[in-house]
Scaffold this motif. Structure first.
Motif, PDB file in Angstrom:
ATOM      1  N   GLY A 112      44.833  50.610  27.165  1.00  0.00           N
ATOM      2  CA  GLY A 112      44.846  49.293  27.798  1.00  0.00           C
ATOM      3  C   GLY A 112      44.811  49.382  29.314  1.00  0.00           C
ATOM      4  O   GLY A 112      44.060  50.168  29.899  1.00  0.00           O
ATOM      5  N   ASP A 113      45.660  48.598  29.966  1.00  0.00           N
ATOM      6  CA  ASP A 113      45.668  48.575  31.434  1.00  0.00           C
ATOM      7  C   ASP A 113      46.155  49.879  32.045  1.00  0.00           C
ATOM      8  O   ASP A 113      45.932  50.132  33.239  1.00  0.00           O
ATOM      9  N   TRP A 114      46.833  50.717  31.248  1.00  0.00           N
ATOM     10  CA  TRP A 114      47.272  52.011  31.775  1.00  0.00           C
ATOM     11  C   TRP A 114      46.080  52.904  32.124  1.00  0.00           C
ATOM     12  O   TRP A 114      46.233  53.891  32.846  1.00  0.00           O
ATOM     13  N   ASN A 115      44.904  52.576  31.591  1.00  0.00           N
ATOM     14  CA  ASN A 115      43.705  53.344  31.949  1.00  0.00           C
ATOM     15  C   ASN A 115      43.503  53.404  33.453  1.00  0.00           C
ATOM     16  O   ASN A 115      42.987  54.399  33.972  1.00  0.00           O
ATOM     17  N   TRP A 116      43.866  52.334  34.145  1.00  0.00           N
ATOM     18  CA  TRP A 116      43.476  52.188  35.545  1.00  0.00           C
ATOM     19  C   TRP A 116      44.660  52.288  36.505  1.00  0.00           C
ATOM     20  O   TRP A 116      44.531  51.945  37.673  1.00  0.00           O
ATOM     21  N   TRP A 117      45.795  52.760  36.007  1.00  0.00           N
ATOM     22  CA  TRP A 117      46.960  52.928  36.878  1.00  0.00           C
ATOM     23  C   TRP A 117      46.817  54.210  37.692  1.00  0.00           C
ATOM     24  O   TRP A 117      46.342  55.220  37.179  1.00  0.00           O
ATOM     25  N   PRO A 118      47.142  54.228  38.991  1.00  0.00           N
ATOM     26  CA  PRO A 118      47.794  53.138  39.725  1.00  0.00           C
ATOM     27  C   PRO A 118      46.844  52.215  40.480  1.00  0.00           C
ATOM     28  O   PRO A 118      47.203  51.091  40.782  1.00  0.00           O
TER      29      PRO A 118
END
Length: 756
Positions: A734-740
């Motif tokens: 999910g959004d963890w793909n693009w952290w940080p």
């Protein structure tokens, strides 16, 4: 970081504004280098050099300290003459020896005439002559063609009296020379197979002759430029003939791959309604950033190979780095300029069996992949299980990878030096080619001037000769029949060969029995080194160094094994940093590394099953399993595969990230990224597979193994890994793909509504 991205875009815009000027300079440089590419082969070496190895030290000692005339040598195998120890055989043998001594570049000649040693008498009546070589102009292998001419002239001269006479050259230098020819032939054969097949695939992908020719032309220019530069570098550094194979293999693969991405982006933008110049600027800006990340990951792997002190592996590193750098340079300069001039004429030469370029066709193609992407994101765990389990099982086979010397006869069958080698085997004298060259030095006693030193050498000679793996030991004591007083009866040439000028070091030529395999010879070298000089001689402080082909193979394997973990770590860490800089996402970078390692392991598993175990190897011209793979294959394949596999990851993740930045959710961005890249990845992978597979049909076994490993890796990576496992992991994270900071951008690039 955002300022850096803005700066990168500004630089790209500046390059595109002045694209014709930049392209003109690059084109002029390439054209100037092209003529030199045709002569690069003459500067490349076939001999393997392992810097700092014991085998290399022995060769240097024999050259400088012994001043031996046989540091470099060839073996002239003679058949069809009367026995060398008969009066009838003496005359023709004398004729051959006399003419050899008169040949320029010949530093020494020894035969049965000089030593009357039974080691020169082979089974079936054959004999051989050892010919020392010394070249002041170029490598010693440059003397081989003239020696071939002399051998054929002598054959013709003697054939009147001896109709079945046959003279053939073999030994390390002629074998290397014939490997050079086999390598060049393999390159030509692979190009003959790969170029038409690649053109056909490009025509299927683009449906246009003009669009198809551009990537192919970039690949050819990348190859020629790489070979030209390598030829210049080879005048200063030792570079291997393997550069020819790898430059062609990677030039066709990477050059076409990069240009394919640029042309695809251009066709996508021009189908949306932009004119040629505007479409080329947009394509260069969007694809250029992706290509910089992709080429940097490829270059990292090849730069890591430069840390390995083996000429072959360093040469592959040089070839790969040059190909990657030149390919991305040509793609970012010449291709945009050509596309700007062509505009919609990019569709010229349309094939009758393909539809015309338009937005509707692109949309239909994208929709099929979009539906596939939706199926993956709807069931990510199922997709991960179905694709991941088979790959893990295949990757597990890599745990059985054996990097010792392969068994069997893997030398080019048609080469004269190989025929002569087989003749020596039939004569039970092949050990003269594979001899271990042992230099022993005593701490105090002179071998030549004291009985104590002489007796130590005599005992060592007898101890080595008593080993069942040994066919014969030749040393100064065996030639003098153990009598030091007979030393003066030996010729100066013989004394220089076996005794150092200060008399404290001596050479022992240890000839392995014909039945001893190359792998067993390597084990023997390691056993002697482990035992040590003090134990072997009984003299504390004595030293012993081993050279020759078996020792070179042992040193080669040891260095590759020791450096593999270091090279792997360098490639992984440097690639991780490059991906972090490019995507500003920790998870995306770590996922890419993990998937690449899976692709590499699976390709190694296939290598084990096919070549090492022999399952289906006959289809590739290898009649049975080799039992192991060449030591250089895993380390080279890892460096190449890791970079190439990253290409498709960069293509896919860059498009998914672009979709996220445009405002799409993760559920929508993943199918959108697949719709935009899956067709490109499939086309690029198909071309790569064709190119690499073409090299599996040659006669050079090491290149077969590399080509097969790369082809399998690309097949696995472009199908199961990037089209199934990669999207499934993106969905799960999910959004963890693009952290940080992956989703943060100061310049949003709008999504195109039409897709290629």
């Amino acid at each position: 970081m955002e300022n850096k991205v803005v700066l990168l875009y500004d630089i790209m815009s500046l390059v595109n504004v002045r694209r014709f000027w930049v392209a003109g300079v690059v084109l002029a440089a390439v054209v100037a280098l092209l003529p030199f590419s045709f002569h690069s082969e003459s500067h490349l070496e076939t001999a393997t050099r392992v810097e700092g190895s014991q085998a290399e030290t022995v060769a240097q000692e024999l050259s400088t300290r012994f001043r031996s005339p046989f540091v470099d040598r060839v073996v002239l195998v003679i058949q069809g003459l009367p026995a060398a120890d008969s009066p009838e055989g003496e005359e023709p043998l004398e004729t051959i020896v006399t003419q050899l001594r008169e040949e320029p570049g010949v530093s020494g000649v020894v035969s049965y005439l000089e030593l009357h040693d039974p080691i020169f008498l082979g089974k079936g009546g054959g004999t051989y002559i050892l010919v020392g070589l010394s070249s002041t102009q170029g490598p010693v292998e440059s003397l081989v063609p003239r020696l071939h001419e002399l051998a054929h002239a002598l054959e013709n001269q003697l054939r009147g009296r001896y109709p079945s006479v046959k003279l053939e050259l073999t030994g390390e230098i002629p074998l290397n020379f014939d490997i050079r020819k086999a390598s060049a032939n393999d390159v030509r054969r692979a190009e003959t197979l790969a170029i038409p097949a690649t053109l056909a695939l490009l025509l299927l992908a683009f449906g246009s002759l003009v669009a198809a020719i551009i990537p192919l032309a970039i690949g050819q220019l990348a190859i020629a430029t790489t070979l030209a530069i390598a030829g210049f570098l080879a005048r200063r550094w030792h570079l291997s003939v393997l550069i020819q194979n790898l430059a062609t293999m990677l030039g066709l693969g990477l050059g076409i791959d990069y240009a394919l991405l640029m042309v695809s982006r251009f066709r996508e933008t021009i189908s949306a309604g932009l004119d040629g110049p505007a479409a080329s600027v947009t394509a260069a800006r969007q694809a250029g950033h992706t290509l910089l990340i992709s080429s940097s990951t490829v270059a990292i792997g090849f730069l890591a190979l430069l840390t390995v002190p083996i000429s072959e592996i360093r040469s592959i590193g040089v070839a790969g780095f040059l190909v990657a750098a030149i390919s991305v340079l040509l793609t970012n300069t010449l291709v945009p300029a050509a596309l700007a001039l062509l505009g919609r004429r990019i569709d010229a030469g349309r094939m009758p069996f393909t539809p015309r370029l338009d937005g509707h066709r692109a949309e239909r193609t994208g929709n099929r992949w979009r539906q596939w992407g939706k199926a993956i994101v709807a069931h990510p765990w199922l997709a991960l299980f179905l694709a991941g389990v088979p790959l893990l099982l295949l990757a597990w086979q890599a745990t059985r990878l054996n990097t010792s010397v392969p068994k069997g006869d893997w030398l080019p069958e048609s080469a004269e030096s190989v025929h002569a080698l087989h003749s020596l085997e039939q004569m039970d004298r092949v050990g003269v080619v594979y001899s271990m060259r042992v230099i022993v030095e005593l701490p105090a006693d002179s071998i030549a001037q004291t009985d104590a030193g002489w007796n130590v050498l005599d005992r060592l000679s007898k101890r080595l000769a008593s080993d069942p793996r040994c066919a014969r030991v030749i040393s100064i004591t065996t030639l003098a029949d153990g009598d030091r007083a007979s030393l003066t009866d030996l010729s100066q040439e013989t004394q220089r060969t076996f005794l150092s000028s200060d008399g404290r070091a001596a050479l022992l030529e240890v000839l392995p029995a014909t039945s001893v395999s190359l792998r067993d010879q390597v084990d023997w070298v390691r056993e002697l080194r482990k035992t040590g000089a003090a134990t072997l001689t009984g003299v504390p402080g004595a030293t012993l160094q081993i050279g020759g082909i078996p020792a070179l193979n042992a040193d080669y394997q040891t260095i590759v094994t020791d450096r593999f973990v270091r090279v792997t770590a360098m490639v992984v860490v440097a690639t991780l940093l490059a991906l972090l800089a490019g995507f500003r996402s920790l998870f995306a970078a770590l996922k890419a590394i993990a998937l690449n390692l899976l692709s590499v392991a699976a390709s190694f598993g296939a290598l084990v099953l096919v070549f090492q175990d022999g399952r289906g190897s006959s289809l590739l011209g290898v009649p049975e399993g080799t039992g192991s793979v060449f030591p250089l294959v895993p380390i080279v394949a890892f460096a190449i595969v890791f970079g190439l596999s990253m290409d498709y990851e960069v293509f896919l993740v860059a498009r998914v990230l672009e979709a996220r930045r445009s405002g799409l959710s993760e559920m929508d961005a993943i199918p959108e990224g697949l719709a935009r890249t899956a067709g490109l990845i499939t086309s690029a992978a198909a071309i790569m597979i064709v190119v690499f597979a073409a090299f599996t049909f040659g006669n050079f076994l090491v290149v077969k193994m590399i080509g097969f490993t790369l082809a399998v890796a690309v097949l696995i990576d472009a199908t199961l890994v990037r089209i199934v496992i990669g999207p499934a992991l993106l969905r799960i994270a999910g959004d963890w793909n693009w952290w940080p900071g992956g989703l943060a951008t100061s310049r949003r690039v709008p999504m195109m509504t039409n897709h290629e």
